[in-house]
Design an enzyme around this catalytic site. Structure first.
Site, PDB file in Angstrom:
ATOM      1  N   SER A  13      58.826  41.952  28.751  1.00 14.89           N
ATOM      2  CA  SER A  13      58.622  40.839  27.958  1.00 14.89           C
ATOM      3  C   SER A  13      57.338  40.370  28.445  1.00 14.89           C
ATOM      4  CB  SER A  13      59.732  39.822  28.274  1.00 14.89           C
ATOM      5  OG  SER A  13      59.835  39.636  29.749  1.00 14.89           O
ATOM      6  N   TYR A 141      50.297  39.610  47.221  1.00 14.55           N
ATOM      7  CA  TYR A 141      50.435  40.502  46.103  1.00 14.55           C
ATOM      8  C   TYR A 141      50.001  42.041  46.639  1.00 14.55           C
ATOM      9  CZ  TYR A 141      49.377  42.003  41.296  1.00 14.55           C
ATOM     10  OH  TYR A 141      49.076  42.565  40.144  1.00 14.55           O
ATOM     11  N   PRO A 168      45.432  49.412  36.811  1.00 15.52           N
ATOM     12  CA  PRO A 168      44.572  48.718  35.822  1.00 15.52           C
ATOM     13  C   PRO A 168      43.693  47.843  36.316  1.00 15.52           C
ATOM     14  CG  PRO A 168      46.991  48.168  35.381  1.00 15.52           C
ATOM     15  CD  PRO A 168      46.805  48.784  36.858  1.00 15.52           C
ATOM     16  N   ASN A 170      41.304  44.117  35.382  1.00 20.55           N
ATOM     17  CA  ASN A 170      41.861  42.939  34.543  1.00 20.55           C
ATOM     18  C   ASN A 170      42.346  42.974  33.134  1.00 20.55           C
ATOM     19  OD1 ASN A 170      40.117  42.067  36.879  1.00 20.55           O
ATOM     20  ND2 ASN A 170      40.649  40.115  36.104  1.00 20.55           N
ATOM     21  N   VAL A 171      43.475  42.694  32.817  1.00 18.74           N
ATOM     22  CA  VAL A 171      44.103  42.963  31.812  1.00 18.74           C
ATOM     23  C   VAL A 171      44.131  41.564  30.825  1.00 18.74           C
ATOM     24  CG1 VAL A 171      46.325  44.141  30.507  1.00 18.74           C
ATOM     25  CG2 VAL A 171      45.819  44.752  32.807  1.00 18.74           C
ATOM     26  N   HIS A 184      45.472  34.189  34.263  1.00 16.90           N
ATOM     27  CA  HIS A 184      44.321  34.959  34.637  1.00 16.90           C
ATOM     28  C   HIS A 184      43.065  34.256  33.752  1.00 16.90           C
ATOM     29  CE1 HIS A 184      46.991  38.216  35.923  1.00 16.90           C
ATOM     30  NE2 HIS A 184      46.255  38.201  36.753  1.00 16.90           N
ATOM     31  N   LYS A 192      41.807  26.879  27.276  1.00 15.55           N
ATOM     32  CA  LYS A 192      40.924  25.820  27.810  1.00 15.55           C
ATOM     33  C   LYS A 192      39.822  25.647  26.634  1.00 15.55           C
ATOM     34  CE  LYS A 192      40.410  26.214  32.721  1.00 15.55           C
ATOM     35  NZ  LYS A 192      39.334  26.059  33.796  1.00 15.55           N
TER      36      LYS A 192
HETATM   37  P1  NAP Z   1      53.416  39.144  32.935  1.00 15.73           P
HETATM   38  O1  NAP Z   1      52.928  38.982  31.465  1.00 15.73           O
HETATM   39  O2  NAP Z   1      53.202  37.892  33.755  1.00 15.73           O
HETATM   40  O3  NAP Z   1      54.804  39.893  32.815  1.00 15.73           O
HETATM   41  C1  NAP Z   1      55.475  39.949  34.188  1.00 15.73           C
HETATM   42  C2  NAP Z   1      56.799  40.491  33.720  1.00 15.73           C
HETATM   43  O4  NAP Z   1      57.566  40.818  34.822  1.00 15.73           O
HETATM   44  C3  NAP Z   1      57.570  39.733  32.698  1.00 15.73           C
HETATM   45  O5  NAP Z   1      58.433  40.680  31.618  1.00 15.73           O
HETATM   46  C4  NAP Z   1      58.616  39.208  33.439  1.00 15.73           C
HETATM   47  O6  NAP Z   1      59.758  38.781  32.769  1.00 15.73           O
HETATM   48  C5  NAP Z   1      58.714  40.151  34.540  1.00 15.73           C
HETATM   49  N1  NAP Z   1      59.393  39.803  35.918  1.00 15.73           N
HETATM   50  C6  NAP Z   1      58.786  38.956  36.894  1.00 15.73           C
HETATM   51  N2  NAP Z   1      59.737  38.387  37.653  1.00 15.73           N
HETATM   52  C7  NAP Z   1      60.739  39.312  37.624  1.00 15.73           C
HETATM   53  C8  NAP Z   1      61.819  39.216  38.299  1.00 15.73           C
HETATM   54  N3  NAP Z   1      62.227  38.714  39.435  1.00 15.73           N
HETATM   55  N4  NAP Z   1      62.910  39.996  37.524  1.00 15.73           N
HETATM   56  C9  NAP Z   1      62.755  40.902  36.651  1.00 15.73           C
HETATM   57  N5  NAP Z   1      61.410  40.760  35.961  1.00 15.73           N
HETATM   58  C10 NAP Z   1      60.544  40.091  36.321  1.00 15.73           C
HETATM   59  O7  NAP Z   1      52.531  40.178  33.686  1.00 15.73           O
HETATM   60  P2  NAP Z   1      51.718  41.488  33.277  1.00 15.73           P
HETATM   61  O8  NAP Z   1      50.183  40.938  33.248  1.00 15.73           O
HETATM   62  O9  NAP Z   1      52.236  42.099  31.944  1.00 15.73           O
HETATM   63  O10 NAP Z   1      51.713  42.625  34.355  1.00 15.73           O
HETATM   64  C11 NAP Z   1      52.467  43.589  34.234  1.00 15.73           C
HETATM   65  C12 NAP Z   1      51.942  44.495  35.298  1.00 15.73           C
HETATM   66  O11 NAP Z   1      50.554  44.836  35.287  1.00 15.73           O
HETATM   67  C13 NAP Z   1      52.362  43.976  36.942  1.00 15.73           C
HETATM   68  O12 NAP Z   1      53.039  44.813  37.538  1.00 15.73           O
HETATM   69  C14 NAP Z   1      51.091  43.484  37.147  1.00 15.73           C
HETATM   70  O13 NAP Z   1      51.025  43.458  38.580  1.00 15.73           O
HETATM   71  C15 NAP Z   1      50.257  44.567  36.737  1.00 15.73           C
HETATM   72  N6  NAP Z   1      48.681  44.175  36.276  1.00 15.73           N
HETATM   73  C16 NAP Z   1      48.199  43.224  35.711  1.00 15.73           C
HETATM   74  C17 NAP Z   1      47.116  42.807  35.486  1.00 15.73           C
HETATM   75  C18 NAP Z   1      46.640  41.634  34.745  1.00 15.73           C
HETATM   76  O14 NAP Z   1      45.367  41.454  34.663  1.00 15.73           O
HETATM   77  N7  NAP Z   1      47.521  40.881  34.034  1.00 15.73           N
HETATM   78  C19 NAP Z   1      46.209  43.555  36.196  1.00 15.73           C
HETATM   79  C20 NAP Z   1      46.378  44.906  36.900  1.00 15.73           C
HETATM   80  C21 NAP Z   1      47.801  45.165  37.290  1.00 15.73           C
HETATM   81  P3  NAP Z   1      60.187  37.554  32.091  1.00 15.73           P
HETATM   82  O15 NAP Z   1      58.879  36.944  31.686  1.00 15.73           O
HETATM   83  O16 NAP Z   1      61.428  37.714  31.159  1.00 15.73           O
HETATM   84  O17 NAP Z   1      60.458  36.509  33.254  1.00 15.73           O
HETATM   85  P1  GDP Z   2      41.003  38.003  39.761  1.00 13.41           P
HETATM   86  O1  GDP Z   2      40.249  38.939  38.972  1.00 13.41           O
HETATM   87  O2  GDP Z   2      42.329  38.757  40.389  1.00 13.41           O
HETATM   88  O3  GDP Z   2      40.047  37.346  40.661  1.00 13.41           O
HETATM   89  O4  GDP Z   2      41.861  36.909  39.027  1.00 13.41           O
HETATM   90  P2  GDP Z   2      41.380  36.261  37.587  1.00 13.41           P
HETATM   91  O5  GDP Z   2      41.856  36.834  36.461  1.00 13.41           O
HETATM   92  O6  GDP Z   2      42.148  34.757  37.872  1.00 13.41           O
HETATM   93  O7  GDP Z   2      39.903  35.897  37.661  1.00 13.41           O
HETATM   94  C1  GDP Z   2      39.224  34.932  38.676  1.00 13.41           C
HETATM   95  C2  GDP Z   2      37.940  34.864  38.409  1.00 13.41           C
HETATM   96  O8  GDP Z   2      37.408  34.203  37.182  1.00 13.41           O
HETATM   97  C3  GDP Z   2      37.154  34.077  39.591  1.00 13.41           C
HETATM   98  O9  GDP Z   2      35.935  34.468  39.461  1.00 13.41           O
HETATM   99  C4  GDP Z   2      37.291  32.599  39.002  1.00 13.41           C
HETATM  100  O10 GDP Z   2      36.354  31.757  39.423  1.00 13.41           O
HETATM  101  C5  GDP Z   2      36.932  32.926  37.509  1.00 13.41           C
HETATM  102  N1  GDP Z   2      37.419  31.801  36.579  1.00 13.41           N
HETATM  103  C6  GDP Z   2      36.656  31.143  35.744  1.00 13.41           C
HETATM  104  N2  GDP Z   2      37.426  30.145  35.079  1.00 13.41           N
HETATM  105  C7  GDP Z   2      38.812  30.586  35.459  1.00 13.41           C
HETATM  106  C8  GDP Z   2      40.029  29.972  34.884  1.00 13.41           C
HETATM  107  O11 GDP Z   2      40.245  28.865  34.339  1.00 13.41           O
HETATM  108  N3  GDP Z   2      41.092  30.389  35.466  1.00 13.41           N
HETATM  109  C9  GDP Z   2      41.012  31.651  36.425  1.00 13.41           C
HETATM  110  N4  GDP Z   2      42.093  32.147  36.664  1.00 13.41           N
HETATM  111  N5  GDP Z   2      40.042  31.970  36.688  1.00 13.41           N
HETATM  112  C10 GDP Z   2      38.787  31.514  36.259  1.00 13.41           C
END
Ligand code: NAP
Ligand code: GDP
Length: 319
Positions: A13, A141, A168, A170-171, A184, A192
């Site tokens: 989700s 983490y 991955p 940053n997504v 993020h 914002k």
């Molecule tokens: P997200 O949008 O926050 O989604 C997190 C998902 O995990 C949701 O479906 C949530 O379910 C589920 N979840 C969280 N806690 C749970 C629990 N206790 N039991 C069951 N499900 C749970 O995150 P995302 O960005 O899609 O991340 C997906 C993966 O990519 C993660 O492993 C993350 O570490 C990795 N990743 C993300 C990024 C990034 O920039 N976003 C970068 C690198 C790696 P509900 O919403 O239903 O609660």
């Molecule tokens: P990271 O890539 O794991 O550090 O996580 P983030 O996606 O939160 O990115 C953080 C970087 O974006 C840092 O350099 C922050 O100072 C900058 N940044 C600037 N504005 C924002 C904001 O509104 N939210 C977040 N999360 N980061 C911000």
């Protein structure tokens, strides 16, 4: 002949889960006879082993894409390192070990480039994950995520399983968490910027704007994760990212967002707030070697599509 896959996507989700669902359902990513199940935490809290077992029992997957995690931006990590460590250790062990117990053939889990060593040479590649401490801001983490790689190697050594992981950078994309405090960088800044435009107030960017990041669009990542599930046969992880040449500063990302949203107001940089890691430049050479023709969506187009999605779906978006 092998039976069609029944794929359970944990975290189905979320940002990445919804992107995989889109590719599977709308872009012909599903093959004949396959079944795909997208889980949310409402169906099972994967921190709890009994709920994890029950959901595996219910769906009996042959393959798992494991995305579920406690996830957040830099400032949430800095407040809750302990919770990130504990929840993610439990979720990962529950999912991996229940997959093992129920005979799952392949698991693709999700690491992140923020788990790399803080003090390192660049670019970072897949062999360097454990070469030093991660950045202090997200050590909880990062250590939990690093253990997935260790656990994958142990399942391979002891049982010969192909449980692997993707890394991955940053997504961002549709269905992201756009919460200003916890999200993020791109999703928080998109929210914002809309708010500042609507209210006629300045846009405040956290930190100096100097840190650099490689941003990958969730739909591109989804296509790559499906390729990993089908084609990638190593236990060792693979970085899924745009190239080093596509790394940009936060200031450049702000420029792309303000252009996409047509925000013409004042922009402030709050340098009292942490910059986090200055960079975590990752090499996508392994991906390029294995999949040379993959084409990433240009960043300005992907940011524009995400801003448009946010505006259209504002009422239901995670804010
Ligand atoms: P997200 O949008 O926050 O989604 C997190 C998902 O995990 C949701 O479906 C949530 O379910 C589920 N979840 C969280 N806690 C749970 C629990 N206790 N039991 C069951 N499900 C749970 O995150 P995302 O960005 O899609 O991340 C997906 C993966 O990519 C993660 O492993 C993350 O570490 C990795 N990743 C993300 C990024 C990034 O920039 N976003 C970068 C690198 C790696 P509900 O919403 O239903 O609660
Ligand atoms: P990271 O890539 O794991 O550090 O996580 P983030 O996606 O939160 O990115 C953080 C970087 O974006 C840092 O350099 C922050 O100072 C900058 N940044 C600037 N504005 C924002 C904001 O509104 N939210 C977040 N999360 N980061 C911000």
């Amino acid at each position: 002949m092998a039976l069609p896959m029944r794929v359970l996507v944990t975290g189905g989700s979320g940002l990445v889960g919804k992107a995989i669902e889109h590719v599977v359902q709308q872009e012909g990513g599903k093959l004949d006879g396959e079944e795909w199940i997208f889980l949310s935490s409402k169906q099972a809290d994967l921190v709890d082993v009994e709920q994890t077992r029950a959901v595996f029992e219910k769906y009996r997957p042959t393959h798992v894409i494991h995305l579920a995690a406690k996830v957040g931006g830099l400032y949430l990590h800095m407040r809750e390192n302990l919770q990130f460590l504990r929840d993610n250790i439990k979720i990962n062990d529950n999912v991996l070990h229940t997959a093992h117990e129920s005979g799952v053939t392949k698991v693709v889990s999700c690491l992140s480039s923020c788990i790399f060593p803080d003090k390192t040479t660049y670019p970072i590649d897949e062999t360097m994950i454990h070469n030093g401490s991660p950045h202090d801001s997200n050590f909880g983490y990062s250590h939990a995520k690093r253990m997935i790689d260790v656990q994958n190697r142990a399942y391979s050594q002891q049982y010969g399983h192909c449980y692997t992981a993707v890394i991955p950078t940053n997504v961002f994309g549709p269905h992201d968490n756009f919460n200003i405090e916890n999200g993020h960088v791109l999703s928080a800044l998109i929210n914002k910027t809309y708010k500042a435009k609507k209210e006629g107030t300045p846009l405040t960017v956290c930190g100096s704007g100097a840190p650099k990041r490689q941003f990958v669009y969730s739909l591109d990542l989804a296509r790559l994760i499906i390729w990993v599930l089908r084609e990638y046969e190593e236990v060792a992880p693979i970085i899924l990212s745009v190239g080093e040449e596509d790394e940009i500063s936060i200031k450049e990302a702000v420029d792309m967002i303000t252009k996409a949203v047509d925000f013409k107001g004042e922009i402030n940089f709050d340098t009292t707030m942490s910059d986090g890691q200055m960079k975590k430049t990752a090499s996508n050479a392994k991906l390029r070697r294995l999949l040379p023709n993959f084409s990433f969506t240009p960043l300005n187009e992907a940011i524009k599509m995400t801003c448009d999605w946010f505006e259209t779906n504002y009422k239901n978006a995670r804010t």
